[in-house]
Design an enzyme around this catalytic site. Structure first.
Site, PDB file in Angstrom:
ATOM      1  N   ALA A  77     -12.050   6.476 -10.935  1.00 34.56           N
ATOM      2  CA  ALA A  77     -10.846   5.669 -10.700  1.00 34.56           C
ATOM      3  C   ALA A  77      -9.632   6.568 -10.493  1.00 34.56           C
ATOM      4  O   ALA A  77      -9.034   7.051 -11.451  1.00 34.56           O
ATOM      5  CB  ALA A  77     -10.632   4.711 -11.882  1.00 34.56           C
ATOM      6  N   LEU A  78      -9.285   6.784  -9.226  1.00 31.17           N
ATOM      7  CA  LEU A  78      -8.117   7.588  -8.865  1.00 31.17           C
ATOM      8  C   LEU A  78      -7.079   6.730  -8.127  1.00 31.17           C
ATOM      9  O   LEU A  78      -5.925   6.652  -8.534  1.00 31.17           O
ATOM     10  CB  LEU A  78      -8.547   8.787  -7.991  1.00 31.17           C
ATOM     11  N   GLU A  80     -12.992   8.470  -0.140  1.00 35.76           N
ATOM     12  CA  GLU A  80     -13.079   9.862  -0.616  1.00 35.76           C
ATOM     13  C   GLU A  80     -12.300  10.807   0.297  1.00 35.76           C
ATOM     14  O   GLU A  80     -12.750  11.893   0.641  1.00 35.76           O
ATOM     15  CB  GLU A  80     -14.545  10.273  -0.803  1.00 35.76           C
ATOM     16  N   ARG A 139     -17.348  14.448  -1.588  1.00 37.71           N
ATOM     17  CA  ARG A 139     -17.355  14.173  -0.148  1.00 37.71           C
ATOM     18  C   ARG A 139     -18.573  14.792   0.526  1.00 37.71           C
ATOM     19  O   ARG A 139     -18.987  14.323   1.588  1.00 37.71           O
ATOM     20  CB  ARG A 139     -16.031  14.579   0.502  1.00 37.71           C
TER      21      ARG A 139
END
Lengths: 261, 382
Positions: free
Chosen positions: B126-127, B365, B245
């Site tokens: 969670a960013l 991402e 990624r």
């Protein structure tokens, strides 16, 4: 303590095209991906279940060319403890009688066994007689086509299912059991199992190691010979019904003609 | 034809064989139905967990597989090829374990990591917030120290596995310092009181994977759950993304491979003007370009992975892999619809779904515009 030997065969993947070689009508192993026979995954699963319910050791026994090690590793990664691999050029083209002799001799290399578990028939040769032949050679009871197996002390109970029905049979150990595809759902190996498999002992033996004369095995000594082989004819296109408003009845007529409805 | 791989060991070959078996028998048959019903495949993640696939690139002493990225990413690719939502979920789970594995103390890792890698638990990362996407440093979810806990209030956005996950690696603001300096990383238990998930987003694709906002309303998170020091959060978040990624690149290659396989099979079977359409040069060249895009993308992510495995810097290569692989997947899946023609545009065939699923990897991402910024920054600073 139940010591179990599971017979494992590497076969061409049923997902790939399977054929016989042109030169000697034996299995063309190079033309298809080789995998552990699906029925043997169930044999291994049954052995592991018996082991987990009590105590014991599961040994995998495979007769096959060098690359059968892949099938052996799969069985070990599922949880079997060790393996014996009989690999010898002279075995090429062996019939069931010779194969059963070799397996019986290889079982002599196992310290002691209470139970031998096999699949009821391999998906390539489909002979289906190895478990019975092996039990004869070993002089132990055979309980074939098992859909359920229960080990209690020194006896074994099996539900034997054939087209005629189910028979409940019982024998004392040691014994040879062959299982059908109804026996269980095999587990998947885990990555940990895969990593553990590479550390498990695999003993590789030749027919000479088993005290078997190479002249008694192989294509030349087989009791039967394949004279000719042809692939299954491709499925025909079927019958085409042109729908001119009466397509439904025409399909129904066809099905009635085939005695399907 | 399935992807042809050069694997370093027989264990890696056996692992890929197991992955293909799981993908073929347990994942692929369910994908279309679950995606249509927007059903989250929780049980399938448990199966992957039981098979040891939820902790592959982490240390064995914490219950991981101690596997190289080179091999882990190929496992991921095979899973995504069968079912993109599960592939992306596996990648996100693996990324959500990164902060604890690399920045946690011994004590913290001993306490939580084995369960996180062990297969029963599912993680999330969670960013983002609604106003802080590419500009992650603008996040404003606030964690205020109160005794032995942080009290967290705010809303995280676009959370893969929102409401489904057992733990959330969450970036919060622990001081009023502007920008990245005030950001810290908390390992939040999914059952923390005051933590809830909003209704799932109604998405274009990856409909089997739940994405939602995560609502923190005075949620108390013990200070022992702070990963790294206060102020390390943005650094941890960006390091997680560099590895994450690569996972998205691998998933996108798997998706493109699935679209290519479907297109080739269809083109062989479909007859027009008396010949299978694969014999027409117009389609033959389209399919050849699709294969070239898939295989060059695979080579690109593997190159980045091998650098990572050798401990070399790989950020630029990871960004290139993500950019190349996700753009390739968008093009390949779009062309697969073209090969199938009208059939491809219907939901009777999977390629329209693949095309919808290919869009979001260009976005999440780090958007592909952000990837270009990362690549260009390295060129500028070199």
């Amino acid at each position: 303590m139940t010591n179990i030997v599971v017979l494992v065969k590497q076969v061409p993947d049923t997902y790939s095209e399977r054929k016989l070689s042109d030169s000697d009508h034996t299995l063309d192993r190079e033309s298809a991906d080789a995998v552990i026979d699906e029925i043997n995954e169930r044999s291994v699963e049954e052995a592991l279940k018996i082991k987990e319910a009590g105590e014991g050791e599961v040994t995998v026994l495979s007769v096959g060319p060098d690359r059968a090690t892949d099938a052996i590793r799969k069985a070990l990664s599922m949880g079997a403890d060790k393996a014996i691999h009989v690999s010898d050029e002279s075995l090429h083209g062996s019939d069931m009688v010779a194969t059963a002799k070799v397996i019986a001799a290889a079982l002599g290399k196992v310290d002691s066994y209470d139970l031998v578990i096999a699949g009821n028939e391999a998906s390539d040769g489909r002979g289906g007689a190895i478990p019975a032949m092996l039990a004869e050679l070993l002089g132990v009871p055979q309980l074939t086509h098992a859909r359920q197996v229960t080990v209690e002390g020194t006896s074994i109970k099996v539900d034997r299912e054939t087209e005629d029905g189910i028979t409940h049979v019982e024998a004392s150990l040691p014994a040879v059991v062959s299982v059908t595809e109804k026996i269980n759902e095999p587990r998947y190996p885990s990555f940990k199992g895969i990593m553990a498999a590479k550390k498990k002992p695999v003993e590789t033996l030749t027919v000479a190691d088993l005290g078997v004369d190479a002249g008694e095995v192989g294509l030349g000594s087989a009791w039967s010979t394949v004279l000719e082989a042809s692939p299954k004819p491709p499925r025909t296109a079927g019958q085409r019904v042109e729908d001119e408003g009466d397509g439904g009845s025409k399909v129904a007529e066809y099905l009635v003609g085939q005695k399907l409805i | 034809m399935p992807a042809e791989r050069l694997l370093p060991t027989t264990e890696a070959e056996d692992l890929l064989a197991l992955t293909r078996e799981l993908a073929r028998d347990e994942l692929a048959p369910l994908a279309a139905e679950y995606e249509q019903a927007e059903r989250f495949p929780r049980e399938q993640f448990r199966l992957l967990g039981a098979s040891g696939l939820l902790g592959l690139p982490y240390a064995e002493r914490w219950g991981g597989g101690e596997l190289s990225y080179e091999v882990y990413l190929q496992v991921l690719e095979e899973i995504a090829s069968a079912w993109m939502s599960v592939g992306v979920g596996l990648s996100v789970h693996t990324m959500s374990c990164f902060a604890l594995a690399h920045y946690g103390t011994e004590q913290q890792r001993e306490r939580w990591l084995p369960a996180m890698l062990g297969g029963d638990l599912l993680g999330a990362y969670a960013l983002s917030e609604t106003h802080a996407g590419s500009d992650a440093a603008a996040l404003s979810t606030r964690a205020r120290l109160d005794g032995d806990a942080y009290v967290v209030t705010g809303t995280k956005a676009w959370i893969t596995h929102g409401g489904q996950a057992d733990f959330y690696t969450t970036m919060v603001r622990t001081s009023d310092q502007p920008g990245g300096q005030g950001i810290s990383c908390l390992l939040v238990d999914g059952s923390t009181p005051g933590l809830s998930a909003a209704l799932p987003e109604r998405k274009m694709g990856l409909t089997g994977s739940t994405t939602s906002q995560l609502l923190f309303d005075g949620a108390r998170v013990e200070t022992g759950r702070l990963l790294g020091d206060e102020g390390d959060g943005l650094k941890i978040a960006l390091a997680s993304l560099s590895s994450g990624r690569l996972g998205i690149a691998a998933c996108s290659v798997g998706l493109a491979q699935a679209a290519l396989d479907e297109a080739v099979a269809y083109a062989k079977g479909r007859t027009q003007f008396g010949r299978p359409i694969i014999e027409f040069q117009g389609l033959e060249f389209l399919l050849a370009d699709m294969a070239a895009a898939v295989e060059s993308s695979r080579a690109t992510y593997l190159e980045a992975a091998r650098r990572r495995d050798r401990g070399l810097p790989f950020q630029r290569q990871a960004s290139i892999a993500k950019l190349i692989a996700t753009d390739a997947a968008m093009k390949v899946t779009t062309d697969a619809v073209q090969v199938l023609g009208g059939a491809g545009y219907t939901r009777d065939f999977p390629v329209e779904r693949y095309m919808r699923e290919a869009k979001v990897p260009q976005i999440f991402e780090g958007t592909n515009q952000i990837q270009r910024m990362v690549i260009a920054r390295e060129l500028r600073n070199a």
